[in-house]
Design a protein around this motif. Structure first.
Motif, PDB file in Angstrom:
ATOM      1  N   GLU A  32       1.263  -1.014   0.079  1.00 58.81           N
ATOM      2  CA  GLU A  32       0.465  -0.057   0.106  1.00 58.81           C
ATOM      3  C   GLU A  32       0.891   1.279   0.291  1.00 58.81           C
ATOM      4  N   LYS A  33       0.204   2.773  -0.289  1.00 60.90           N
ATOM      5  CA  LYS A  33       1.017   3.577  -0.314  1.00 60.90           C
ATOM      6  C   LYS A  33       1.245   4.029   1.399  1.00 60.90           C
ATOM      7  N   GLN A  34       2.943   3.856   1.344  1.00 61.89           N
ATOM      8  CA  GLN A  34       3.410   4.633   2.714  1.00 61.89           C
ATOM      9  C   GLN A  34       3.833   5.662   2.606  1.00 61.89           C
ATOM     10  N   GLN A  35       3.879   6.337   3.865  1.00 63.42           N
ATOM     11  CA  GLN A  35       4.876   7.589   4.188  1.00 63.42           C
ATOM     12  C   GLN A  35       5.906   7.426   3.883  1.00 63.42           C
ATOM     13  N   ASN A  37       9.514   7.837   4.505  1.00 60.42           N
ATOM     14  CA  ASN A  37      10.577   7.402   5.601  1.00 60.42           C
ATOM     15  C   ASN A  37      10.248   6.217   5.938  1.00 60.42           C
ATOM     16  N   ILE A  38       9.119   5.385   5.372  1.00 62.12           N
ATOM     17  CA  ILE A  38       8.933   3.979   6.155  1.00 62.12           C
ATOM     18  C   ILE A  38       9.335   2.918   4.625  1.00 62.12           C
ATOM     19  N   ARG A  68       8.687  -1.605  13.256  1.00 59.90           N
ATOM     20  CA  ARG A  68       7.752  -3.075  13.861  1.00 59.90           C
ATOM     21  C   ARG A  68       7.782  -4.191  13.120  1.00 59.90           C
ATOM     22  N   LEU A  98      12.619   5.897   9.031  1.00 60.43           N
ATOM     23  CA  LEU A  98      14.047   6.604   9.109  1.00 60.43           C
ATOM     24  C   LEU A  98      13.529   7.802   9.431  1.00 60.43           C
ATOM     25  N   PRO A  99      14.556   8.923   9.462  1.00 60.16           N
ATOM     26  CA  PRO A  99      14.361  10.282  10.131  1.00 60.16           C
ATOM     27  C   PRO A  99      13.810  11.078   9.589  1.00 60.16           C
ATOM     28  N   LYS A 100      12.614  11.595   9.302  1.00 63.02           N
ATOM     29  CA  LYS A 100      11.561  12.204   8.760  1.00 63.02           C
ATOM     30  C   LYS A 100      11.736  13.258   7.419  1.00 63.02           C
TER      31      LYS A 100
ATOM     32  N   TYR B  94       5.973   7.524  15.821  1.00 67.03           N
ATOM     33  CA  TYR B  94       7.017   8.401  15.593  1.00 67.03           C
ATOM     34  C   TYR B  94       6.307   9.512  14.690  1.00 67.03           C
ATOM     35  N   ASN B  95       6.737  10.760  14.137  1.00 69.57           N
ATOM     36  CA  ASN B  95       6.551  11.537  13.428  1.00 69.57           C
ATOM     37  C   ASN B  95       4.482  11.482  13.061  1.00 69.57           C
ATOM     38  N   THR B 275      -2.477   8.092   3.838  1.00 64.67           N
ATOM     39  CA  THR B 275      -1.924   7.009   4.670  1.00 64.67           C
ATOM     40  C   THR B 275      -2.303   6.504   5.145  1.00 64.67           C
ATOM     41  N   SER B 279       0.004   1.749   9.126  1.00 67.75           N
ATOM     42  CA  SER B 279       1.004   1.872   8.117  1.00 67.75           C
ATOM     43  C   SER B 279       2.234   2.826   8.760  1.00 67.75           C
TER      44      SER B 279
END
Lengths: 149, 548
Positions: A32-35, A37-38, A68, A98-100, B94-95, B275, B279
């Motif tokens: 799925e669509k992610q942020q 930084n993930i 996670r 990861l860091p944002k 986080y964030n 999102t 996630s």
């Protein structure tokens, strides 16, 4: 060090000398669509969150904020000939944050499709052949197409 | 009607009689108008029909008279509860800022001092601070060194966090006592306010503009929806849960911090976060949506003034998150708690997530651990953020400070370096007086009946009351929840190896038991002995579910 069972030492060559580690991580494309930084990984079942963090930080120098994990159930498949159900192995999935400020985009591994120009050319060629075929059989409509010299 | 009472076959007989002397209705003279009048043109596509259906539901909920019935109406479509995204006060991943901002539609403004509306009380606050200073110092010393309290911790949460919250709770109780005691004869609203310890704050709303869960997408595809239709957005139900350390509430609302018209300012626009919440580490849970601001509907003091919250969960955050993210986590906590409390209060005024607020509500939030204190002022302007209202120009506003030290250290039984400015800010929160508003506070509630307690009909009142309380309790069902066992998934759904068996399970009948309506059950049976004499044919008790 590895806990794999290697074949017993036998005299002669070739010898099995490569010892593979227990720990491995495979970068996978997220479903799925992610942020940005993930990042998603599949990893070996023995790895804990701390192992994953250390693995990325110590070997690849990737800054890791959070990990996670989950164990995803393997797929069930039908044996084609006998028809019984088999199951694939479970996988451990790691969601690494990861860091944002960091961004990761999954690379395009496979080469791009043929350009549309080539496709158009091929289509044109096929059309031309079909037209030739029609032209040839114009006067013998009742004869099946395979009936020719 | 008289004949009907004689025998029930009479209406049927009446249909058989031919109407010999009947004639066509005479045409009215003014049937024609100068300008042709047409009925409105409606969008008859399935999309348009569905949209009208949703509008009708919202209108129906708006027209319901009482608060409790509105809350039941929100839960009507789901017998087993909504699958809610759970936002809790004390877990901030986080964030978290972008998601919290989108889900609460809040613009966050970091500030160093309180907004301008607090200027008036500045001089009075100074005198109060000087009066209470020594008492505050004493209470801090006693709570930190003088008393050894036995704090019991539960295992499913971080023990250190619980201990810090317990400590903060004790100090906050004392500070609140000192300030209210001092102010009660100086300002009138303090004496008339109520104090709640560890109240239950819950809020439920729908968020639009988010990706649909894959489960929904694949479920629709399986039913044969085309791909574009299957991607149609759904509202995501969200449930907030929180327990403040202490709250103060009054029968009058606080003054708005910024004018209500200002909330449409495009500067306050928040970025969309589409999102999936899963996630980024949020979980979902089946539960009935609850809106509870720490009291039941019908309480006199229904507007919040101040709420204190613990910050113990900061200790449970990993070090790798960094100090900058910890600060953001505090802001997130403030936005969630303030929005959650105000939304629940707004629900008691007759607004729901489907029917937007018509005036702003304000609350003041303090996040503290007994020493570090951060102050937040939150103005709720809109609570409607479902998919049909995505271009809603209104936004909520939160202003907040960084955490500040109330004192430096405790040495030899003395507090060193008590920060007067911080204490002054806290006193100013108490001095901010609520005001009577000139507009109608409850436009969507009935004139006579505003709460279930106002309903005259005894049966209806008691039924609604018990149903409402039962829904809000979220008690587990008596019967086991429907479940698809793994063996069924393998041998019946994924691979049809047992085709010869009778099809009886929900997935074989093509139904989803989790899309069952709340009223989709047999009402309680009335035994014959208990039915009213003579020969009552009514076998089941009446239910009073709101019709939406």
């Amino acid at each position: 060090m590895s806990t794999r069972w290697y074949p017993i030492y036998q005299k002669g060559n070739p010898q099995l000398r490569v010892f593979l580690p227990n720990f491995w991580m495979k970068l996978v494309r997220p479903y799925e669509k992610q942020q940005p930084n993930i990042v998603h990984f599949h990893c070996s079942m023995e790895m804990t969150k701390y192992d994953i963090k250390n693995y990325l930080e110590k070997i690849y120098n990737v800054p890791v904020v959070d990990v996670r994990t989950k164990i995803a159930l393997g797929k069930f498949k039908k044996e084609i000939v006998k028809g019984y159900i088999t199951k694939d192995e479970d996988v451990k999935v790691a969601y690494v944050t990861l860091p944002k400020t960091h961004k990761f985009e999954f690379p395009n591994i496979f080469e791009e499709k043929k350009s549309s120009e080539d496709d158009a050319k091929a289509l044109e060629e096929t059309k031309k052949t079909f037209k030739k075929f029609l032209e040839k059989n114009k006067d013998r409509t009742d004869v099946p197409s395979w009936f020719s010299i | 009607m008289q004949l009907l009472k004689v025998h029930r076959t009479f209406p049927k007989l009446k249909q058989l009689i031919t109407r010999r002397y009947a004639q066509a209705l005479q045409r009215e003279q003014d049937e024609y108008t100068d300008q042709p009048i047409y009925p409105p043109i409606l969008d008859m596509t399935s999309k348009g029909k569905k949209k009208r259906e949703r509008e009708r539901t919202r209108e129906n909920i708006k027209n319901i008279n009482t608060v409790e019935e509105k809350q039941i109406a929100l839960n009507m479509p789901r017998y087993y509860g909504w699958e809610c995204v759970m936002l809790t006060e004390d877990s901030v991943p986080y964030n978290a800022m972008p998601m919290v901002q989108h889900y609460t539609r809040t613009h966050f403004k970091p500030v160093d001092s309180l907004p301008d509306v607090y200027q008036d009380s500045s001089s009075m606050a100074d005198t109060v601070v000087q009066e209470i200073k020594s008492a505050i110092e004493d209470c801090i010393v006693i709570e930190n060194e003088g008393i050894q309290r036995k704090i019991t911790t539960v295992l499913n949460k971080n023990a250190e966090a619980q201990r810090e919250n317990a400590q903060a709770r004790n100090i906050v109780k004392q500070i609140n006592r000192i300030i209210t005691n001092n102010l009660s004869d100086k300002v009138s609203h303090i004496l008339s306010s109520q104090v709640d310890y560890d109240p239950r704050h819950e809020a439920f709303w729908f968020v639009g503009g988010v990706d649909i869960p894959p489960k929904v997408f694949f479920g629709r595809r399986k039913k044969g929806w085309p791909k574009e239709a299957a991607l149609e957005p759904v509202n995501r139900p969200v449930q907030y849960l929180g327990i403040p350390l202490l709250t103060l509430r009054n029968h009058l609302p606080l003054k708005p911090v910024i004018p209500y018209s200002e909330c449409e300012n495009p500067e306050f626009k928040v970025a969309q976060f589409s999102t999936l919440p899963k996630s980024v580490g949020y979980s979902a849970d089946f539960r009935h949506g609850t809106n509870i601001p720490g009291f039941w509907p019908g309480d006199f003091d229904e507007f919040g003034l101040i709420s204190y919250h613990g910050r113990g969960h900061m200790l449970a955050r990993p070090e790798s998150f960094g100090t900058e993210d910890n600060l953001e986590a505090l802001h997130c906590q403030a936005m969630k708690t303030s929005f959650g409390w105000l939304l629940a209060q707004a629900n008691y005024q007759g607004f729901t997530t489907y029917n937007d607020l018509t005036y702003p509500l304000v609350t003041q939030t303090v996040i503290t651990n007994g020493n570090l204190i951060s102050f937040y002022v939150y103005q709720l302007n809109t609570i409607s953020m479902h998919n049909d209202d995505l271009d809603n120009p209104k936004h909520n506003i939160c202003m907040g400070t960084k955490p500040m030290n109330l004192y430096d250290t405790i040495e030899n039984g003395k507090v060193k370096g008590l920060n007067d400015d911080v204490l002054k800010m806290l006193v100013q929160f108490y001095l901010n007086a609520p005001e009577e508003r000139e507009h109608d506070m409850k436009p969507y509630l009935g004139k006579e009946e505003q709460f279930v307690a106002d309903i005259e009909d005894d049966n209806k009142r008691s039924w609604l009351e018990s149903t409402y309380k039962h829904l809000m309790s979220n008690r587990p069902k008596h019967k086991l929840l429907p479940e698809t066992y793994l063996w069924e998934r393998i041998y019946k759904i994924e691979h049809n190896t047992r085709f010869f068996e009778a099809k009886r399970r929900p997935f074989e009948l093509g139904t989803n038991p989790f899309i069952r309506r709340l009223d989709d059950h047999l009402p309680p049976y009335i035994p014959k002995a208990l039915r009213p004499y003579p020969r009552c044919r009514k076998k089941f008790e009446t239910t009073y579910y709101p019709k939406v």
